[in-house]
Structure formats: C-alpha cells, structure tokens
Design an enzyme around this catalytic site. Structure first.
Site, mmCIF file in Angstrom:
data_model
loop_
_atom_site.group_PDB
_atom_site.id
_atom_site.type_symbol
_atom_site.label_atom_id
_atom_site.label_comp_id
_atom_site.label_asym_id
_atom_site.label_seq_id
_atom_site.Cartn_x
_atom_site.Cartn_y
_atom_site.Cartn_z
ATOM 1 N N HIS A 1 46.955 35.030 39.078
ATOM 2 C CA HIS A 1 45.723 35.820 39.116
ATOM 3 C C HIS A 1 45.927 37.042 39.986
ATOM 4 O O HIS A 1 46.608 36.967 41.000
ATOM 5 C CB HIS A 1 44.577 34.986 39.706
ATOM 6 N N THR B 1 45.818 39.375 30.467
ATOM 7 C CA THR B 1 45.284 38.031 30.751
ATOM 8 C C THR B 1 45.762 37.008 29.744
ATOM 9 O O THR B 1 46.135 35.884 30.108
ATOM 10 C CB THR B 1 43.736 38.073 30.754
ATOM 11 N N ARG C 1 48.385 44.465 38.493
ATOM 12 C CA ARG C 1 47.972 43.935 37.188
ATOM 13 C C ARG C 1 48.956 44.312 36.080
ATOM 14 O O ARG C 1 49.105 43.570 35.106
ATOM 15 C CB ARG C 1 46.535 44.355 36.863
ATOM 16 N N ASN D 1 47.857 30.611 32.604
ATOM 17 C CA ASN D 1 48.509 31.931 32.641
ATOM 18 C C ASN D 1 49.162 32.275 33.981
ATOM 19 O O ASN D 1 49.352 33.441 34.307
ATOM 20 C CB ASN D 1 47.543 33.018 32.149
ATOM 21 N N PHE E 1 34.735 28.389 28.990
ATOM 22 C CA PHE E 1 35.960 27.824 29.556
ATOM 23 C C PHE E 1 35.868 27.606 31.062
ATOM 24 O O PHE E 1 36.851 27.209 31.687
ATOM 25 C CB PHE E 1 37.158 28.721 29.224
ATOM 26 N N TYR F 1 35.624 31.979 41.075
ATOM 27 C CA TYR F 1 35.383 32.390 39.690
ATOM 28 C C TYR F 1 33.892 32.492 39.352
ATOM 29 O O TYR F 1 33.519 32.378 38.184
ATOM 30 C CB TYR F 1 36.076 31.424 38.730
ATOM 31 N N GLU G 1 37.701 38.793 47.390
ATOM 32 C CA GLU G 1 38.603 37.654 47.246
ATOM 33 C C GLU G 1 39.431 37.433 48.514
ATOM 34 O O GLU G 1 39.636 36.297 48.939
ATOM 35 C CB GLU G 1 39.499 37.859 46.013
ATOM 36 N N ARG H 1 53.325 37.297 33.050
ATOM 37 C CA ARG H 1 52.771 36.442 31.984
ATOM 38 C C ARG H 1 53.554 36.594 30.687
ATOM 39 O O ARG H 1 53.723 35.630 29.941
ATOM 40 C CB ARG H 1 51.291 36.765 31.770
HETATM 41 P P1 CMP Z 1 42.433 35.337 35.782
HETATM 42 O O1 CMP Z 1 43.166 36.616 35.891
HETATM 43 O O2 CMP Z 1 42.565 34.363 36.893
HETATM 44 O O3 CMP Z 1 40.887 35.666 35.575
HETATM 45 C C1 CMP Z 1 40.016 34.778 34.933
HETATM 46 C C2 CMP Z 1 40.720 33.635 34.326
HETATM 47 O O4 CMP Z 1 39.971 32.934 33.358
HETATM 48 C C3 CMP Z 1 41.930 34.113 33.564
HETATM 49 O O5 CMP Z 1 42.899 34.597 34.434
HETATM 50 C C4 CMP Z 1 42.285 32.889 32.742
HETATM 51 O O6 CMP Z 1 42.998 31.941 33.522
HETATM 52 C C5 CMP Z 1 40.895 32.324 32.455
HETATM 53 N N1 CMP Z 1 40.482 32.639 31.103
HETATM 54 C C6 CMP Z 1 40.066 33.828 30.629
HETATM 55 N N2 CMP Z 1 39.739 33.738 29.328
HETATM 56 C C7 CMP Z 1 39.965 32.446 28.981
HETATM 57 C C8 CMP Z 1 39.820 31.708 27.764
HETATM 58 N N3 CMP Z 1 39.389 32.294 26.641
HETATM 59 N N4 CMP Z 1 40.151 30.400 27.786
HETATM 60 C C9 CMP Z 1 40.588 29.809 28.907
HETATM 61 N N5 CMP Z 1 40.746 30.457 30.087
HETATM 62 C C10 CMP Z 1 40.431 31.756 30.110
#
Ligand code: CMP
Length: 149
Positions: free
Chosen positions: A116, A92, A86, A113, A58, A50, A127, A103
């Site tokens: 990924h 997301t 996706r 969520n 966050f 990440y 990745e 989701r």
């Molecule tokens: P992902 O698709 O794994 O890509 C980035 C991740 O960051 C996303 O899914 C969420 O799990 C996390 N994420 C993105 N925005 C937020 C937020 N506002 N608060 C908490 N987690 C977040």
C-alpha cells in the site's frame, strides 16, 4: 517538493519474503527511510486505516487480509515521494500494473496486491499519524542532504 508517504508491505508481501526486495527499490531510488516497524494490527485499527472504503463490498475481506499477519509499516521521504512511490508500486489492480513495478512483478490479484502507498500528501499525513503516533526517526547526518536540493 519535499514530501513524506506511508508505505505498508501487506501480510502477503511479508509472508512471501518480499520485504528486502521492496525496501531495496525505495532505497535505490534515493528516498530516505524515516520510519519502519513490523506490526500485526487488529480489526479496529485496520478499519480505521481503510475507513474511506467502509462502504465497499470488499471492505470486510480487505480488513481480514490486513489483520492476517504482520505488515511492515514505513515512512519514506523525498521529492515527490507520494506520486513516485505510487509509480514504483504500480496500479492497484495487478492485472493492470506494468512489469517493472512492484505489483507488476509480484502480484496477480487485486485482493492480494502486496503493498500500500498513500494516494496523496494529505492522506499520507493522516496515515503516518495513525501508524506512527510515537513519531519517526530524526536524521542528524547531512549525508543525504544532496537528495533534497
Ligand atoms: P491499497 O492501495 O491498499 O488501497 C485500497 C485497497 O483495497 C487496495 O490496495 C486493494 O488491496 C483493495 N481493493 C481495491 N479494490 C479491490 C477489489 N475490487 N477487490 C478487493 N480488494 C480491493
């Protein structure tokens, strides 16, 4: 366009018993499973995955979430698998993801969520290299070749 994408079932998805359901959705769509493992990653690894989000408020919570238990790391291959993957996953924020998406069906909180998926072919490449340095499975049978035509 033949592509590969990195898909990860996050610790909440594994702990809630959603692994079979999620894999089934990608399988039934017609994508090809090229890599699969259950791993518990450490902080440094999660921070690498990440890295683009390191400035976000966050970030720390996100890293703690990802290291909280085993994840299922996968490589899926097929036509347009990045964008279509996706779509299967959904937006997301589960508050915005449509019913029928993973989701949309199984999550309510953006911080939990479930899954990924790579957001582009190039990030998918990165990745996959990070999560599967040992390489991925070779398909020798021609059983699935019709998918690619
Ligand atoms: P992902 O698709 O794994 O890509 C980035 C991740 O960051 C996303 O899914 C969420 O799990 C996390 N994420 C993105 N925005 C937020 C937020 N506002 N608060 C908490 N987690 C977040």
């Amino acid at each position: 366009k033949m592509e590969q994408t990195f898909i990860m079932i996050k610790p909440d998805g594994v702990q809630r018993g959603l692994v079979g359901e999620i894999i089934g959705r990608f399988e039934k769509k017609g994508f090809t499973l090229k890599g699969l493992k259950l791993v518990t990653v450490d902080r440094a690894f999660a921070e690498k995955h990440y890295a683009d989000l390191s400035a976000k408020p966050f970030f720390n919570g996100l890293v703690e979430y990802i290291v909280s238990g085993p994840v299922v790391a996968m490589v899926w291959e097929g036509k347009n698998v990045v964008a279509t993957g996706r779509k299967i996953i959904g937006a997301t924020n589960p508050a915005e993801s449509a019913p029928g998406t993973i989701r949309g069906d199984y999550a309510i909180d953006i911080g939990r969520n479930v899954i990924h998926g790579s957001d582009a072919v190039e990030s998918g490449r990165k990745e996959i290299a990070l999560w599967f340095p040992e390489g991925i499975a070779e398909w020798r049978s021609s059983l699935h070749s019709w998918i690619y035509e």
